[in-house]
Write an enzyme that holds these catalytic residues in place. Structure first.
Site, PDB file in Angstrom:
ATOM      1  CE1 TYR A  93     -21.570   8.906 -21.550  1.00  0.00           C
ATOM      2  CE2 TYR A  93     -19.226   8.562 -21.262  1.00  0.00           C
ATOM      3  CZ  TYR A  93     -20.281   9.006 -22.022  1.00  0.00           C
ATOM      4  OH  TYR A  93     -20.062   9.546 -23.257  1.00  0.00           O
TER       5      TYR A  93
ATOM      6  CD  GLU B  43     -36.404   8.400 -25.880  1.00  0.00           C
ATOM      7  OE1 GLU B  43     -36.252   7.545 -26.763  1.00  0.00           O
ATOM      8  OE2 GLU B  43     -35.447   8.922 -25.270  1.00  0.00           O
TER       9      GLU B  43
ATOM     10  CB  ALA C 274     -17.875  14.243 -17.900  1.00  0.00           C
TER      11      ALA C 274
ATOM     12  CG  ASN D 212     -29.188  13.036 -26.647  1.00  0.00           C
ATOM     13  OD1 ASN D 212     -29.565  13.832 -27.504  1.00  0.00           O
ATOM     14  ND2 ASN D 212     -28.060  12.354 -26.768  1.00  0.00           N
TER      15      ASN D 212
END
Length: 137
Positions: free
Chosen positions: A53, A60, A51, A47
């Protein structure tokens, strides 16, 4: 150790190695994923947070991108590893991403630092999924 055990161990090792490279300064929840293609090739991802979001990327999704870049198109099995007590299953979006290249019987192994904790089929995680066969491609 059986061939199946060593096959799963290779996926686990690849996912753990990817997890160690995760960029998770905000959640501090590092995830690694590895998938095996029908040809036997293994692709991994971690992952990567951002910053802004939700602009990050799941482990995945990155593994699937690496698979596509490698010229592969069929997922035979997936292993996802995350820390903590709970099972770190793929998010809904990643379940659909996996579905693009896999079918309902594809095993999804969920692991922690101690090894595999549970195995589900994609059909159990994403029942009645919409897939490429629903479109006239």
């Amino acid at each position: 150790m059986s061939k199946n055990d060593s096959s799963l161990e290779a996926l686990f090792d690849a996912a753990r190695a990817a997890q160690n490279h995760a960029y998770a300064p905000y959640s501090r929840f590092k995830v690694g994923a590895a998938l095996r293609t029908s040809s036997g090739a293994i692709f991994a991802g971690c992952n990567v947070e951002n910053a802004a979001y939700p602009q990050g990327a799941c482990a995945e999704a990155i593994a699937i991108g690496a698979m596509a870049l490698g010229g592969e198109r069929r997922i035979a099995e997936v292993l996802v590893v995350g820390d903590g007590e709970g099972l770190c299953t793929p998010c809904g979006g990643c379940r659909q991403r996996i579905r693009e290249f896999a079918d309902a019987s594809t095993p999804i192994h969920i692991a922690g630092a101690d090894g595999v904790r549970a195995t589900f089929t994609l059909g159990e995680l994403l029942p009645h999924a919409f897939g490429p066969e629903h479109l006239s491609v």
